[in-house]
Design a protein around this motif. Sequence first.
Motif, PDB file in Angstrom:
ATOM      1  N   GLU A 106      13.176  14.937   1.866  1.00 34.53           N
ATOM      2  CA  GLU A 106      11.952  15.852   2.629  1.00 34.53           C
ATOM      3  C   GLU A 106      12.585  16.514   3.744  1.00 34.53           C
ATOM      4  O   GLU A 106      13.192  15.747   4.738  1.00 34.53           O
ATOM      5  CB  GLU A 106      10.693  15.055   2.728  1.00 34.53           C
ATOM      6  CG  GLU A 106       9.774  14.942   1.571  1.00 34.53           C
ATOM      7  CD  GLU A 106       8.405  14.436   1.869  1.00 34.53           C
ATOM      8  OE1 GLU A 106       7.934  14.750   2.917  1.00 34.53           O
ATOM      9  OE2 GLU A 106       7.889  13.533   1.229  1.00 34.53           O
TER      10      GLU A 106
ATOM     11  N   CYS B 107      11.928  18.940   7.452  1.00 44.43           N
ATOM     12  CA  CYS B 107      10.820  20.015   8.369  1.00 44.43           C
ATOM     13  C   CYS B 107      11.803  20.611   9.346  1.00 44.43           C
ATOM     14  O   CYS B 107      12.450  19.909   9.889  1.00 44.43           O
ATOM     15  CB  CYS B 107       9.581  19.244   8.351  1.00 44.43           C
ATOM     16  SG  CYS B 107       9.520  18.192   9.892  1.00 44.43           S
ATOM     17  N   GLY B 108      10.908  21.457  10.058  1.00 44.76           N
ATOM     18  CA  GLY B 108      11.564  22.035  11.288  1.00 44.76           C
ATOM     19  C   GLY B 108      12.679  22.923  11.216  1.00 44.76           C
ATOM     20  O   GLY B 108      13.142  23.191  12.319  1.00 44.76           O
TER      21      GLY B 108
ATOM     22  N   ILE C 231       8.148  22.989  -2.595  1.00 45.63           N
ATOM     23  CA  ILE C 231       7.515  23.490  -1.464  1.00 45.63           C
ATOM     24  C   ILE C 231       6.059  23.149  -1.537  1.00 45.63           C
ATOM     25  O   ILE C 231       5.163  23.552  -2.323  1.00 45.63           O
ATOM     26  CB  ILE C 231       7.656  25.217  -1.211  1.00 45.63           C
ATOM     27  CG1 ILE C 231       9.270  25.266  -1.203  1.00 45.63           C
ATOM     28  CG2 ILE C 231       7.213  25.356  -0.071  1.00 45.63           C
ATOM     29  CD1 ILE C 231       9.621  26.638  -1.198  1.00 45.63           C
TER      30      ILE C 231
ATOM     31  N   ALA D 239      16.630  25.582   4.361  1.00 42.82           N
ATOM     32  CA  ALA D 239      16.399  24.293   3.626  1.00 42.82           C
ATOM     33  C   ALA D 239      16.527  24.279   2.122  1.00 42.82           C
ATOM     34  O   ALA D 239      17.020  23.455   1.577  1.00 42.82           O
ATOM     35  CB  ALA D 239      14.745  23.938   3.690  1.00 42.82           C
TER      36      ALA D 239
ATOM     37  N   THR E 211      12.752  28.050   5.881  1.00 42.67           N
ATOM     38  CA  THR E 211      12.886  27.696   4.349  1.00 42.67           C
ATOM     39  C   THR E 211      14.302  27.939   3.512  1.00 42.67           C
ATOM     40  O   THR E 211      14.584  27.382   2.936  1.00 42.67           O
ATOM     41  CB  THR E 211      11.687  28.618   3.730  1.00 42.67           C
ATOM     42  OG1 THR E 211      10.652  28.484   4.610  1.00 42.67           O
ATOM     43  CG2 THR E 211      11.499  28.002   2.289  1.00 42.67           C
TER      44      THR E 211
ATOM     45  N   GLY F 238      15.983  20.171  12.583  1.00 41.46           N
ATOM     46  CA  GLY F 238      14.929  19.570  11.889  1.00 41.46           C
ATOM     47  C   GLY F 238      15.118  18.201  11.659  1.00 41.46           C
ATOM     48  O   GLY F 238      15.834  17.327  12.240  1.00 41.46           O
TER      49      GLY F 238
ATOM     50  N   GLY G 175       7.547  16.046   5.271  1.00 42.88           N
ATOM     51  CA  GLY G 175       8.077  17.371   5.401  1.00 42.88           C
ATOM     52  C   GLY G 175       7.109  18.540   5.002  1.00 42.88           C
ATOM     53  O   GLY G 175       6.197  18.192   4.313  1.00 42.88           O
ATOM     54  N   THR G 176       7.813  19.850   4.952  1.00 38.55           N
ATOM     55  CA  THR G 176       7.224  20.638   4.484  1.00 38.55           C
ATOM     56  C   THR G 176       7.982  21.210   3.267  1.00 38.55           C
ATOM     57  O   THR G 176       7.393  21.938   2.344  1.00 38.55           O
ATOM     58  CB  THR G 176       7.370  21.863   5.478  1.00 38.55           C
ATOM     59  OG1 THR G 176       8.657  22.054   5.917  1.00 38.55           O
ATOM     60  CG2 THR G 176       6.756  21.563   6.618  1.00 38.55           C
ATOM     61  N   ILE G 177       9.176  20.715   3.013  1.00 35.81           N
ATOM     62  CA  ILE G 177      10.146  21.294   1.713  1.00 35.81           C
ATOM     63  C   ILE G 177      10.714  19.677   1.161  1.00 35.81           C
ATOM     64  O   ILE G 177      11.141  19.235   2.068  1.00 35.81           O
ATOM     65  CB  ILE G 177      10.790  22.467   2.145  1.00 35.81           C
ATOM     66  CG1 ILE G 177      11.433  22.957   0.719  1.00 35.81           C
ATOM     67  CG2 ILE G 177      11.948  22.058   3.032  1.00 35.81           C
ATOM     68  CD1 ILE G 177      12.308  24.230   0.768  1.00 35.81           C
TER      69      ILE G 177
ATOM     70  N   LEU H 103       4.638  15.826  -1.429  1.00 38.03           N
ATOM     71  CA  LEU H 103       5.123  15.830  -0.180  1.00 38.03           C
ATOM     72  C   LEU H 103       4.349  14.868   0.824  1.00 38.03           C
ATOM     73  O   LEU H 103       2.858  15.066   0.822  1.00 38.03           O
ATOM     74  CB  LEU H 103       5.381  17.278   0.553  1.00 38.03           C
ATOM     75  CG  LEU H 103       6.516  17.834  -0.151  1.00 38.03           C
ATOM     76  CD1 LEU H 103       6.300  19.399   0.494  1.00 38.03           C
ATOM     77  CD2 LEU H 103       8.035  17.493  -0.225  1.00 38.03           C
TER      78      LEU H 103
END
Length: 134
Positions: A106, A108-109, A134, A115, A112, A63, A31-33, A28
């Motif tokens: 990707e 984020c925001g 993740i 997403a 989970t 997001g 983003g976070t996922i 990544l």
Amino acid sequence: MFLQPKRSKYKKVKKGKLSRFEYRSNSLKFGTIGLKAAESGIISARHIESARQAITRKIKRKGKLWLRVFPNLPITSKPTEVRMGKGKGSVSHWAVRVSSGAVLFELCGITTNTAISAFKTGGAKLPIKTLIFI
């Protein structure tokens, strides 16, 4: 319309080979996922756009979504009922070569669970198997 380069150095390219694993863009970055390719293959610009639309719809435009692949490979085809020979066909659409392990999208925001749900829907639109990362 669909993603395609504004201009390219050569109009048509050779098919080439698909590499087995991706070593550079396999983590990544933004983003976070993320949604990762579980196998290598060729994804057309139409597939990318339909997956993007499905993901955007699921997250209800909250997001931020990043596209990590860009279709810069011209795919040619000859018209139907044309005899063999007489050169290579004209460009019909654009695609991208994807190796297994490459991150495609990707996010984020958002939560989970949202997403994961969005990536499951988006991954179903793609012609290759995908993993949620993740």
